[in-house]
Scaffold this active site. Sequence first.
Site: not given
Length: 163
Positions: A26-27, A124, A150
């Site tokens: 998964e990681r 912007g 994390n």
Amino acid sequence: MRVPAGNLLGTEHGGFGHLMDNLPQERLSIAAGAVAAAETVLELTLDHVTTRTAFGRPVGSFQANRFVLAELRTRLTIARTFVDECIRQLGSGDVTATDAAMAKWWTTELQNEVADRCLQLHGGYGYMDEYRVSKAWRDARVQSTYGGTNEIMKEIIGRSMGL
């Protein structure tokens, strides 16, 4: 709820263990997604800085901006190389939970930084929903919580060092 024994996946009372067994995969999936998302926002930004002008020249032609883009490209190349190696190790059954944690931590932090610095290069416009960098910047933030925060990744890494 009662589940007939013939419908049981894995071992009885072993759900958490099965979940833990799949965390490295998964990681690594999160890490691969983070690198891909960061590469995408960098490519969008390269398109922008070559067409947007300031003081009569493309924004990307200014040395400070070139340096930012060069740094991001380099860091992403290194991240992809590490993730690719971890995925190769996953395929051969050799990936460690620590390597998966390092990949997830590093790449999701990098995704956030790339999105932030690319948004800055859009000026912007980066905050306008019409520009994909705006969504990429917002979407990047959650990556550092998926699959374990994390901070947990750093805990796994630290423990692997005997700390």
